[in-house]
Design a protein around this motif. Structure first.
Motif, short mmCIF file in Angstrom:
data_model
loop_
_atom_site.label_atom_id
_atom_site.label_comp_id
_atom_site.label_asym_id
_atom_site.label_seq_id
_atom_site.Cartn_x
_atom_site.Cartn_y
_atom_site.Cartn_z
N ALA A 160 13.37 4.08 -24.77
CA ALA A 160 12.89 5.16 -23.93
C ALA A 160 12.16 4.58 -22.74
CB ALA A 160 11.97 6.09 -24.71
N LEU A 161 12.34 5.20 -21.58
CA LEU A 161 11.65 4.81 -20.34
C LEU A 161 10.55 5.84 -20.02
CD1 LEU A 161 14.67 3.79 -18.08
CD2 LEU A 161 12.93 2.26 -18.99
N TYR A 162 9.44 5.33 -19.52
CA TYR A 162 8.33 6.19 -19.12
C TYR A 162 7.87 5.75 -17.74
CZ TYR A 162 3.58 8.11 -18.94
OH TYR A 162 2.42 8.74 -18.56
N SER A 163 7.85 6.68 -16.80
CA SER A 163 7.44 6.35 -15.43
C SER A 163 6.01 6.80 -15.19
CB SER A 163 8.37 7.01 -14.41
OG SER A 163 8.36 8.41 -14.56
N PHE A 164 5.31 6.02 -14.36
CA PHE A 164 3.90 6.31 -14.07
C PHE A 164 3.64 6.08 -12.59
CE2 PHE A 164 -0.65 5.37 -13.91
CZ PHE A 164 -1.15 6.43 -14.65
N LEU A 165 3.12 7.10 -11.92
CA LEU A 165 2.88 7.05 -10.47
C LEU A 165 1.42 6.72 -10.18
CD1 LEU A 165 3.67 7.69 -7.47
CD2 LEU A 165 3.00 10.06 -7.98
N PHE A 166 1.20 5.79 -9.24
CA PHE A 166 -0.15 5.51 -8.75
C PHE A 166 -0.06 5.16 -7.27
CE2 PHE A 166 1.62 1.69 -10.64
CZ PHE A 166 1.40 0.71 -9.68
N ASP A 201 0.84 -1.20 0.00
CA ASP A 201 0.00 0.00 0.00
C ASP A 201 0.88 1.25 0.00
OD1 ASP A 201 -2.21 -1.59 0.03
OD2 ASP A 201 -3.04 -0.80 1.90
N GLY A 202 0.39 2.29 -0.68
CA GLY A 202 1.13 3.54 -0.73
C GLY A 202 1.53 3.89 -2.14
N PRO A 203 2.39 4.89 -2.31
CA PRO A 203 2.80 5.32 -3.66
C PRO A 203 3.66 4.25 -4.33
CG PRO A 203 4.06 6.47 -1.97
CD PRO A 203 2.99 5.72 -1.25
N GLN A 204 3.37 4.00 -5.59
CA GLN A 204 4.13 3.05 -6.39
C GLN A 204 4.45 3.69 -7.74
OE1 GLN A 204 5.24 0.04 -5.60
NE2 GLN A 204 4.21 -0.22 -3.63
N VAL A 205 5.67 3.47 -8.21
CA VAL A 205 6.08 3.99 -9.51
C VAL A 205 6.33 2.80 -10.43
CG1 VAL A 205 7.78 5.31 -10.82
CG2 VAL A 205 7.12 6.05 -8.52
N SER A 206 5.60 2.75 -11.53
CA SER A 206 5.81 1.71 -12.54
C SER A 206 6.63 2.30 -13.69
CB SER A 206 4.47 1.18 -13.06
OG SER A 206 3.73 2.23 -13.66
N TRP A 207 7.30 1.41 -14.42
CA TRP A 207 8.14 1.84 -15.54
C TRP A 207 7.77 1.09 -16.80
CZ3 TRP A 207 11.80 5.71 -15.18
CH2 TRP A 207 12.13 6.14 -13.90
N PHE A 208 7.65 1.82 -17.90
CA PHE A 208 7.50 1.23 -19.22
C PHE A 208 8.80 1.43 -19.99
CE2 PHE A 208 3.12 2.03 -18.04
CZ PHE A 208 2.45 0.92 -18.53
N LYS A 209 9.27 0.38 -20.64
CA LYS A 209 10.48 0.47 -21.46
C LYS A 209 10.14 0.06 -22.88
CE LYS A 209 13.91 -2.42 -20.68
NZ LYS A 209 15.13 -3.00 -20.07
N ALA A 210 10.30 1.00 -23.81
CA ALA A 210 9.93 0.75 -25.22
C ALA A 210 11.16 0.85 -26.11
CB ALA A 210 8.87 1.74 -25.67
N PHE A 211 11.23 -0.05 -27.09
CA PHE A 211 12.27 -0.03 -28.12
C PHE A 211 11.60 0.16 -29.47
CE2 PHE A 211 14.63 -2.21 -24.81
CZ PHE A 211 15.93 -1.76 -24.98
N ASP A 212 12.15 1.08 -30.29
CA ASP A 212 11.63 1.18 -31.65
C ASP A 212 12.40 0.22 -32.55
OD1 ASP A 212 14.05 2.36 -32.36
OD2 ASP A 212 13.24 4.39 -32.50
#
Length: 280
Positions: free
Chosen positions: A170-176, A153-164
């Motif tokens: 590129a990395l993209y972070s998302f907070l929930f 429980d609490g703040p969590q940061v997820s990461w997306f890693k995409a390759f073209d």
């Protein structure tokens, strides 16, 4: 060939009658040839800022002093100025979540997307995410089933890693915020061994760290909502069983927090209608 920015095109051109000029056709645009500097040794500086990401073509040919056009040489190359872009569409940044969630969104790049992966442990490990190309575009949709009960429980940061397709990453972070803890709902009166008669009051409290969304009660065929007062977790409900020949009854209270976690408490209440009779 993958190129990340502006391009200086250079080459040679030979003709037995002397070279008049060298022209370049960019992306099959024959109506607007690019005129190179030089002749036998020529060059052209191509500003790619206004070009779209992805595949491009260059067709180069020389023209001699008599106006004869020579054979062209064609080169295919890929502009890769930008890294892939990932966008979560199903959830807003900082959203409160609980239980199982389906994360949906888009990942795009002018050169196409080769792969997408997801991480919930600060990028230490990544799980592949299936992507589907949206017909007629360079965009790819994705869905990922996230079980938040496996997270704290609490703040969590997820990461997306995409390759073209050109290998750029590129990395993209998302907070929930995760809240899988149910509200604390309790009935404190009447107690388990306490008898009631006629009219009586049910009392208790309902609280949650994140906050309560609703609190409802049900008693026989009656039901209702309990007003939530900020800073005051306690509640009371007045009940009336006069005239009923029952030995017990059930009172149910249900609390829902902002993250949609539900707590339901059902209490069996002992009844003794004789307690309401006058002693002679």
């Amino acid at each position: 060939m993958s190129l990340p920015g502006n391009l200086n095109i250079v080459g040679t051109c030979v003709d037995d009658d002397a070279v008049e000029r060298v022209e370049i056709i960019l992306d099959e645009d024959t109506e607007n040839p690019l005129i190179c500097e030089g002749k036998e040794f020529w060059s052209y500086y191509l500003d790619t800022n206004n070009l779209a990401e992805g595949r491009h073509t260059l067709s180069v040919y020389g023209i001699d002093v008599n106006g004869v056009v020579g054979n062209s040489q064609k080169v295919v190359w890929h502009l890769n100025r930008r890294n892939p872009v990932t966008e979560v569409q199903s959830h807003s940044m900082g959203m409160l979540v609980s239980g199982k969630q389906k994360i949906k969104g888009l990942v795009k790049d002018g050169n196409g997307i080769a792969s997408l992966a997801f991480s919930t442990d600060a990028g230490n490990t990544f799980v592949p995410v299936k992507i589907d190309n949206i017909k007629g575009s360079q965009d790819y949709s994705f869905e990922y089933d996230l079980d938040t009960t496996k997270l704290k429980d609490g703040p969590q940061v997820s990461w997306f890693k995409a390759f073209d397709s050109m290998g750029s990453m590129a990395l993209y972070s998302f907070l929930f915020f995760v809240d899988n803890t149910k509200p604390d709902v309790q009935i404190i009166s009447p107690s388990e061994d306490e008898y009631v008669n006629g009219r009586f009051t049910v009392a208790g409290f309902a609280k949650d760290i994140i906050g309560m969304e609703s609190l409802t009660w049900q008693f026989g065929e009656q039901s209702g909502d309990i007003e939530l007062i900020p800073g005051n977790p306690f509640f009371t409900v007045d009940c009336d069983i006069r005239g009923q020949t029952i030995k017990s009854c059930e009172f149910k209270i249900q609390g829902v927090d902002i993250a949609k976690n539900i707590s339901t408490v059902v209490k069996k209440i002992l009844v003794n209608q004789d307690l309401d009779k006058a002693n002679i």
